[in-house]
Design a protein around this motif. Sequence first.
Motif, mmCIF file in Angstrom:
data_model
loop_
_atom_site.group_PDB
_atom_site.id
_atom_site.type_symbol
_atom_site.label_atom_id
_atom_site.label_comp_id
_atom_site.label_asym_id
_atom_site.label_seq_id
_atom_site.Cartn_x
_atom_site.Cartn_y
_atom_site.Cartn_z
ATOM 1 N N GLY A 292 26.045 78.509 50.680
ATOM 2 C CA GLY A 292 24.770 77.822 50.871
ATOM 3 C C GLY A 292 24.444 77.592 52.334
ATOM 4 O O GLY A 292 24.913 78.300 53.227
ATOM 5 N N ILE A 293 23.661 76.575 52.564
ATOM 6 C CA ILE A 293 23.240 76.224 53.916
ATOM 7 C C ILE A 293 23.677 74.791 54.215
ATOM 8 O O ILE A 293 24.024 74.032 53.315
ATOM 9 C CB ILE A 293 21.705 76.333 54.073
ATOM 10 N N THR A 294 23.684 74.455 55.489
ATOM 11 C CA THR A 294 23.998 73.082 55.854
ATOM 12 C C THR A 294 22.891 72.160 55.341
ATOM 13 O O THR A 294 21.709 72.501 55.391
ATOM 14 C CB THR A 294 24.136 72.944 57.376
ATOM 15 N N THR A 295 23.288 71.003 54.850
ATOM 16 C CA THR A 295 22.369 70.134 54.116
ATOM 17 C C THR A 295 22.305 68.760 54.752
ATOM 18 O O THR A 295 23.328 68.214 55.191
ATOM 19 C CB THR A 295 22.835 70.003 52.653
ATOM 20 N N ALA A 296 21.117 68.195 54.801
ATOM 21 C CA ALA A 296 20.912 66.890 55.413
ATOM 22 C C ALA A 296 21.707 65.807 54.697
ATOM 23 O O ALA A 296 21.849 65.829 53.480
ATOM 24 C CB ALA A 296 19.427 66.537 55.409
ATOM 25 N N GLY A 297 22.226 64.858 55.478
ATOM 26 C CA GLY A 297 22.976 63.737 54.935
ATOM 27 C C GLY A 297 22.298 62.415 55.239
ATOM 28 O O GLY A 297 21.275 62.352 55.926
ATOM 29 N N VAL A 298 22.905 61.342 54.753
ATOM 30 C CA VAL A 298 22.274 60.031 54.809
ATOM 31 C C VAL A 298 21.892 59.602 56.218
ATOM 32 O O VAL A 298 20.843 58.994 56.429
ATOM 33 C CB VAL A 298 23.195 58.975 54.145
ATOM 34 N N ALA A 299 22.722 59.898 57.221
ATOM 35 C CA ALA A 299 22.463 59.385 58.562
ATOM 36 C C ALA A 299 21.247 60.019 59.224
ATOM 37 O O ALA A 299 20.797 59.549 60.281
ATOM 38 C CB ALA A 299 23.698 59.566 59.447
ATOM 39 N N ASN A 300 20.678 61.070 58.616
ATOM 40 C CA ASN A 300 19.463 61.663 59.177
ATOM 41 C C ASN A 300 18.296 60.701 59.180
ATOM 42 O O ASN A 300 17.307 60.916 59.886
ATOM 43 C CB ASN A 300 19.087 62.912 58.379
ATOM 44 N N ILE A 301 18.383 59.632 58.404
ATOM 45 C CA ILE A 301 17.273 58.687 58.346
ATOM 46 C C ILE A 301 17.199 57.829 59.619
ATOM 47 O O ILE A 301 16.275 57.027 59.756
ATOM 48 C CB ILE A 301 17.375 57.793 57.094
#
Length: 418
Positions: A292-301
Motif C-alpha cells: 500500500g501507501i503511507t497513511t495519515a495518522g492521528v498526529a496529522n491533526i
Amino acid sequence: MTTSPPRPHPATGALPPLLPAPRRLLKHPRLMHYNRLAALVLLANALFAATAWPLATPTLGHAALANLALAVVVRQQYVINLLFRLATSAPTSWPLRVRWTLGKVYHFGGLHVGGALAGTAWFLALTITTPNGPLLAVGWTLIALLALVIATALPPFRSRHHDHFEKIHRFGGWTALGLFWAHTLLSSPGPWEVGVLAVITFSVALPWLRLRKVDVHLERPSSHVVLARFDHGETPFAGSSTAISRNPLREWHSFANVPTPGESGFRLTVSRAGDWTGSFIDDLPERVWVKGITTAGVANIEVLFTKVVYVATGSGIGPCLPHLLAAQVPSRLVWATRDPRATYGDALVDEILAVQPDALIWDTSRHGKPDMVRLAHEAHREFGAEAVICISNKKLTWQVVHGLERRGIPAYGAIWDS
C-alpha cells in the motif's frame, strides 16, 4: 542545552474544573466520535427503513451493498488520506470548538463499523425473503461468515486475540467478498450492482497490488528497541505510518514513519511489545514486506492548532518525532520513558533535544511514573497550547485524553480500532 535532564519538577498546578455535566457527558468514552459515527450510520439506515417500508427485494440488496461499500471504502488508504486532508484544511482562525471536532477525523472507523453492521442486517433481511435454493444457500453461508467476522471484531476478542482477529478479518473478508460476487451474479444483477462490487474489490486489492519486499537497515541501541531505516525510493510525509510484515498473509504491524528533513528514506521505531516485535528485535531481519501507501495518522491533526503539546511514553516518541523534526507547528514535548539514553541511544535523545531544548524528559527508572494528566496540563498552560496529542499505551492514552477533554482541553490519541 541539558542533555541529561535533572529530576523533573512534578506538576503542582491545580487541574482546571470539570466541564458542566451535559458537556462532560459528551466527553465520555462511550460517546466518543467513533461511536457517534457508527450510531449515525445505523440511525440513517433505520430512518430509511421506516420511511420506505415495505421494501422490495432489490432495495434490500441495494441497501446491503451500499453499506458494504461504505464499510470497505472508508478503510482504503487513499480515502483515509483524503479525509485527513479535508479535515485539516481548516484555518486556525476558525473557532476552536469547530477545529476540536475536525481533529477527531481519525475516528472514521465508526463509519466502517456502522456500515458493516447495517449491511449485515440488510443482507439478513434479504436472505430471509429469498426463495431460490442456490441463492438461499449462498446467502445463509454469507450471513454466518459475516456474523463470525463481526463477533471476532468486538473489543473483548480483538484485544485478547488480535492475531486471530486479524486473520479472520482478512481471510473472512476476502471470502465474504467472493460470496457477495456469487450471490450478486446468481441474482441477475444490473450494472449498478456489478459496478459497486467492482469498486469494492478494487479497493480491497489496491494495497496488495503494491506489495513488495524491501531492504531494511536495523540499529539496536538496546534489547528493547530497534531503529529500522528504509530507503527504497519512498520518503513519506511526517505523521504517516507504514505497515510491515515478515509474512504478508499472517500479520501486519504499523509504525509511524520518521522522515528526516532534507534526507531520503525514513525510520521506524520498533519497541518490544509482544511476540512479533520481540522476534523482530532479536532476529534483525535484512528484508521485510511492505504494501500500500503511507497513511495519515492521528498526529496529522496538529495543523489545526496554533500550538500543541506532545505527550509520549516509551516508544510513543516515534510517532511524535517526525512532527518535532518538521516543526510545522510550534510544539512542546513531554516524554516519560525508562532510561532514555540507555534504551534509545544518545543519538536519538540528542536529536530530540536539538529541536526541543525545553522538552520535559522524565526518566521513570529514576523518578517513578508521573501523573501524566497533570504534566500534560502544566505544559499546555505554560506553553499556551491549544491542544494535546498523546501517544502512549491504551490505558494511559485514555487517561490523558479524557482527563483533559472533561476539563475543556482538546486532546487526541489513538483509539485502537484496527
